[in-house]
Design an enzyme around this catalytic site. Structure first.
Site, short mmCIF file in Angstrom:
data_model
loop_
_atom_site.label_atom_id
_atom_site.label_comp_id
_atom_site.label_asym_id
_atom_site.label_seq_id
_atom_site.Cartn_x
_atom_site.Cartn_y
_atom_site.Cartn_z
NE ARG A 123 34.22 52.63 47.21
CZ ARG A 123 35.54 52.04 47.15
NH1 ARG A 123 35.78 51.31 45.84
NH2 ARG A 123 36.38 52.38 48.02
CB SER A 162 32.64 35.82 37.29
OG SER A 162 33.99 36.53 37.71
CB ALA A 189 26.85 35.77 35.01
CG ASP A 208 36.65 49.06 38.70
OD1 ASP A 208 37.65 49.24 37.98
OD2 ASP A 208 36.40 48.99 39.84
CB CYS A 248 42.98 48.84 37.16
SG CYS A 248 42.69 47.29 36.74
#
Length: 307
Positions: A123, A162, A189, A208, A248
């Site tokens: 980040r 979402s 969405a 991500d 990941c």
């Protein structure tokens, strides 16, 4: 002690125990201010549940201990469903502060143990490139990357997520940080559907996604799904943009990610330069004997073109 020497602080959230990476398979302990989230995923950990809880209270100065064990992981070890709040009361989400940004953490119901602590360094890295850019934060969760970008001077951030609970907390985090409404938009969405219809042009695109290949048998389908989204992400990126893509799952490691990026870039007619690889922050160590622990990989790219 190691986390303290590395400069991690409870006020910013820290992983205190990272399972195999700390020689304690099946045990994860995350500390958010004075709230501790623990995952008990192995019979030996279950046997020492009370000892571990006592450690959290006495050595970590915690006031609340929450069991965030995953049902599937416990079921594989023949363990029954475990508790929720073990000690203390959970009346409000704890707040952590990271690089000048405040985040509410849903320790009881959020993804992982409530926050993606493993992405802390990434980040900060991406925020360095955000100043003055339009940013697209895909799979935004509760706003980790996008809020860091806004704090660093991003012109505008579009968050796409979402999950309804994550979107609600994302909006709370935007309010908590006093971000002006004209500098952000939140779109609830499906990321694939959003990208398929999304217009350009963004100066920083962050992808991500959740684990797309939990098993080796899932890799082919995962690559196929990521390929379509990555192609659309390239289309949304303006010439000179930065794009970051993460995986990941240890089944979808850096070589597979790099091959996917090269293939899609060539098809899209975009020349890319990989600026650097990315991985989990230092409070998520891995063991040399357990390569699966190096699950988080990512690439930061500079995009030119189209040719």
């Amino acid at each position: 002690d190691l986390r303290q020497r590395l400069g991690f602080s409870p006020s910013g959230g820290v992983r205190v125990v990272n399972a195999e990476g700390d020689g304690l398979p099946g045990l994860v302990i995350d500390l958010y201010a004075t709230t501790v989230a623990i995952q008990f995923h192995h019979p030996w950990v279950e046997r020492y549940r009370e000892v571990i809880c006592s450690f959290a209270l006495n050595s970590l100065d915690a006031t609340t201990v929450v069991d965030r064990s995953q049902r599937a992981a416990r079921a594989r070890e023949g363990l029954s469903q475990s508790q929720d709040v073990m000690v203390g009361s959970y009346d409000a989400h704890p707040v952590i502060r990271e690089h000048g940004v405040a985040y509410l953490v849903d320790v009881r119901n959020g993804q992982k143990t409530g926050f993606y602590l493993d992405q802390r360094a990434n980040r900060a890295l991406l925020a360095r490139w955000a100043n003055g850019r339009r940013v697209l934060d895909l799979y935004a969760h509760t706003g980790g990357f996008g809020l860091a970008a806004l704090h660093a001077g991003a012109r505008h951030v579009t968050f796409v997520e979402s999950g309804s609970a994550a979107v609600d907390l994302l909006r709370e985090n935007l309010s908590l940080n006093g971000i002006e409404a004209e500098r952000w938009s939140v779109v609830r969405a499906d990321v694939g559907e959003f990208l398929a219809a999304a217009p350009g042009s963004y100066g920083l695109v962050i992808m991500d996604p959740p684990p797309m290949a939990r098993r080796k048998a899932h890799v082919v389908n995962a690559l196929r799904g990521m390929a379509g989204q990555l192609a659309d992400a390239f289309r949304c990126a303006e010439p000179g943009a930065l794009l970051s893509l993460f995986s990941c799952s240890h089944h979808l490691a850096q070589p597979e990610l790099d091959a996917l990026i090269a293939s899609i870039a060539a098809t899209a007619g975009r020349r890319i330069r990989v600026l650097q690889g990315m991985s989990a922050d230092a409070d998520h160590p891995s063991s040399a004997e357990h390569p699966e622990g190096r699950y988080l990989v990512g690439s930061l790219m500079h995009i030119e073109g189209p040719e």
